[in-house]
Motif scaffolding. Structure first.
Motif, short mmCIF file in Angstrom:
data_model
loop_
_atom_site.label_atom_id
_atom_site.label_comp_id
_atom_site.label_asym_id
_atom_site.label_seq_id
_atom_site.Cartn_x
_atom_site.Cartn_y
_atom_site.Cartn_z
N GLN A 125 -41.16 102.85 -37.40
CA GLN A 125 -41.71 103.83 -36.47
C GLN A 125 -40.60 104.75 -35.99
O GLN A 125 -39.43 104.37 -35.95
CB GLN A 125 -42.32 103.14 -35.24
N GLN B 156 -38.22 102.48 -24.92
CA GLN B 156 -38.48 103.67 -24.10
C GLN B 156 -37.76 103.65 -22.76
O GLN B 156 -37.02 104.59 -22.42
CB GLN B 156 -39.98 103.78 -23.81
N PHE C 287 -49.06 102.46 -21.58
CA PHE C 287 -47.91 103.18 -21.01
C PHE C 287 -48.07 104.70 -21.07
O PHE C 287 -47.12 105.43 -20.79
CB PHE C 287 -46.62 102.75 -21.72
N HIS D 221 -43.12 97.56 -31.71
CA HIS D 221 -43.14 99.04 -31.72
C HIS D 221 -41.84 99.56 -31.13
O HIS D 221 -41.14 98.85 -30.41
CB HIS D 221 -44.35 99.59 -30.96
N CYS E 50 -49.93 108.72 -29.15
CA CYS E 50 -49.11 109.51 -28.22
C CYS E 50 -49.83 109.67 -26.89
O CYS E 50 -50.99 109.29 -26.75
CB CYS E 50 -48.82 110.88 -28.81
C1 FA5 Z 1 -47.92 102.22 -31.04
O1 FA5 Z 1 -47.22 101.42 -31.62
C2 FA5 Z 1 -47.44 102.94 -29.79
N1 FA5 Z 1 -46.18 102.36 -29.39
C3 FA5 Z 1 -47.32 104.43 -30.12
C4 FA5 Z 1 -47.04 105.26 -28.89
C5 FA5 Z 1 -45.73 105.61 -28.57
C6 FA5 Z 1 -48.09 105.67 -28.06
C7 FA5 Z 1 -45.47 106.38 -27.43
C8 FA5 Z 1 -47.84 106.42 -26.95
C9 FA5 Z 1 -46.53 106.78 -26.64
P1 FA5 Z 1 -49.90 102.05 -32.75
O2 FA5 Z 1 -50.08 100.59 -32.64
O3 FA5 Z 1 -51.11 102.88 -32.90
O4 FA5 Z 1 -49.16 102.62 -31.46
O5 FA5 Z 1 -48.91 102.34 -33.96
C10 FA5 Z 1 -48.36 103.63 -34.19
C11 FA5 Z 1 -48.40 103.97 -35.66
O6 FA5 Z 1 -47.73 102.98 -36.45
C12 FA5 Z 1 -49.81 103.99 -36.25
O7 FA5 Z 1 -50.44 105.20 -35.94
C13 FA5 Z 1 -49.52 103.85 -37.73
O8 FA5 Z 1 -49.07 105.08 -38.28
C14 FA5 Z 1 -48.34 102.90 -37.74
N2 FA5 Z 1 -48.73 101.50 -38.02
C15 FA5 Z 1 -49.34 100.63 -37.20
N3 FA5 Z 1 -49.51 99.42 -37.80
C16 FA5 Z 1 -48.98 99.52 -39.05
C17 FA5 Z 1 -48.82 98.61 -40.16
N4 FA5 Z 1 -49.20 97.33 -40.10
N5 FA5 Z 1 -48.23 99.09 -41.29
C18 FA5 Z 1 -47.81 100.38 -41.36
N6 FA5 Z 1 -47.92 101.27 -40.35
C19 FA5 Z 1 -48.49 100.86 -39.20
#
Ligand code: FA5
Ligand code: MG
Length: 441
Positions: free
Chosen positions: A152, A118, A262, A113, A283
């Motif tokens: 991302q 950060q 975090f 991610h 978020c």
């Molecule tokens: C995160 O990765 C956290 N780092 C987000 C965050 C940042 C939270 C800052 C708080 C503060 P998550 O694992 O939910 O969270 O992934 C974020 C987004 O990435 C998801 O909501 C989705 O839109 C996208 N995502 C996750 N996995 C995949 C995948 N395999 N393929 C495509 N998009 C994906």
């Protein structure tokens, strides 16, 4: 699209990513197929006529100068320390396991991610906020909205206590909230801003008023983005003459409670898309420990991480995440920088579902579904549309577990022949039996 070659780096060797060689060890699990995607040039988010890049720029436009600085970080190789430790991931968090993460070696991973950057950006920040965009990597499920490489964008906004009179921080943040554009879409948000068990306030550091103000700013900013995305998507579909979608119900959007090591409290946004809830982003209010450890002791603020493919799918009406990696001119020629237009499918080629069933030999040794996904992906690459567990039972006498997965084969570019699907499926079967602790049925 070329088939992925299955390959695992031998021990005591090196693996080269982006021109740099890294030593491998018993943790290494990055297949060459993934390295190939990591090395693809131009990078999708820097390729100005690619929907991922167009999407990045649209979001950067909402979170732009002078308040925010916009960064891109091309090298996906980061330390375990930056990807997990600094962010407070506990030692036994599933995200750290080799079933979920691509390890270059014991101390180094392909970032899972953008939050991996950060702390450094908090330390070096010379604006109120920032965004940073990058490619990220995960061993994950296979379906229309999940891909092992995706993009991302991380965003953050901080306020400095020392820049306002004592006790006036919440008031100052609310002023910034009021300055944000208002919108009139209905967003479901049934939960309180914080909840003692489910979504706690960092009461040691933040007053309820301060957290409410930061949360309001975070939510209004992101809702503003979603409104912008929805109206552009709608306009594109009207221009494409897609009456059904332009007349249809307004997009449903909702906030749900979430957990990240975090942030606290934390949330996710979901939209209703193709008959199901699709998660767009995560978020929350940044953990004060993280800020304190990143020379931001006097600051408070929020952060988010958005999946760029998910936004691009809504914007351009792209129905399958694999399409973003297509080199087919019928895909690439449809998009032009700073233009949002509806994707015209070139054709839907037939799908071919095939099942594979097996016994898990020693369940105690640990069976992980992501290993199945990886093997299927290794053999079939982008010819795999979807992999799902369709049947599961435990033998009443022997206690053995049987699993059946349905693999849907479909090319985005042509009709697959029976012969080649049978051949692929046979290779999947062989590899499952050869590399996992299973017995085919
Ligand atoms: C995160 O990765 C956290 N780092 C987000 C965050 C940042 C939270 C800052 C708080 C503060 P998550 O694992 O939910 O969270 O992934 C974020 C987004 O990435 C998801 O909501 C989705 O839109 C996208 N995502 C996750 N996995 C995949 C995948 N395999 N393929 C495509 N998009 C994906
Ligand atoms: Mg999530």
């Amino acid at each position: 699209m070329e088939l992925f070659k299955s390959y695992r780096a031998p021990k005591d060797s090196k693996v080269t990513i982006g021109g740099t060689a890294y030593p491998t060890d018993e943790w290494t699990n990055v297949p060459s197929s993934i390295i190939g995607l990591a090395d693809r040039k131009p990078r999708l988010y820097l390729d100005s006529n690619h929907p991922i890049c167009i999407t990045r720029k649209l979001i950067e436009g909402q979170f732009g100068a002078p308040e925010y600085k916009n960064h891109q970080i091309p090298n996906p190789v980061v330390s375990v320390h930056d990807n997990f430790d600094v962010l407070g991931f506990p030692p036994d968090h599933v995200g750290r396991s080799r079933t979920d993460t691509y390890y270059v070696n014991k101390d180094t991973v392909l970032r899972t991610h953008t939050s991996a950057h950060q702390a450094q950006h908090f330390r070096e920040m010379d604006s109120d906020g920032y965004t940073l965009s990058a490619d990220v990597y995960r061993r994950d499920a296979i379906d229309r909205s999940h891909y092992p490489v995706f993009h991302q964008m991380e965003g953050a906004r901080l306020w400095d206590r020392n820049s306002v009179p004592q006790g006036k921080l919440a008031e100052a943040i609310w002023k910034d909230v009021e300055a944000l554009p208002k919108h009139d879409i209905k967003v479901e948000d049934p939960n309180p801003t914080f909840h003692p068990e489910r979504n706690p306030l960092q009461s040691e550091f933040h007053s309820p008023e301060e957290a409410e103000a930061v949360a309001a700013h975070l939510k209004r900013s992101l809702e503003g983005l979603i409104v912008q995305v929805m109206s552009k998507a709608r306009q594109a579909s009207i221009e494409a003459g897609d009456q059904a979608s332009s007349d249809s119900q307004p997009l449903q959007v909702r906030w749900i409670e979430a957990y990240f090591p975090f942030t606290s409290p934390s949330w996710e946004i979901e939209v209703f898309w193709q008959g199901d809830w699709l998660e767009l982003l995560g978020c929350g209010i940044v953990k004060q420990d993280l800020l304190n450890n990143s020379s931001c002791t006097s600051k408070i603020g929020w952060a988010w991480g958005i999946g760029l493919e998910r936004i691009a799918m809504l914007l351009f009406g792209i129905p399958d995440i694999r399409l973003f990696w297509s080199q087919d001119p019928r895909f690439l020629s449809q998009f032009h920088h700073s233009r949002i237009n509806h994707f015209r499918p070139f054709s839907k080629y037939p799908a071919c579902p095939k099942d594979v069933a097996f016994w898990v030999k020693h369940p105690a040794k640990g069976f992980h579904e992501n290993d199945v996904m990886e093997i299927v992906r290794d053999v079939g690459g982008d010819l795999i549309e979807d992999v799902k567990l369709v049947d599961e039972f435990t033998h009443p006498k022997t206690g053995r577990r049987s699993l059946c997965y349905r693999i849907v084969y479909r090319s985005l570019e042509r009709t697959l022949t029976n012969m080649e699907i049978n051949e692929l499926h046979e290779r999947v079967r062989e590899k499952l039996e050869g590399e996992m602790d299973v017995e085919l049925r």
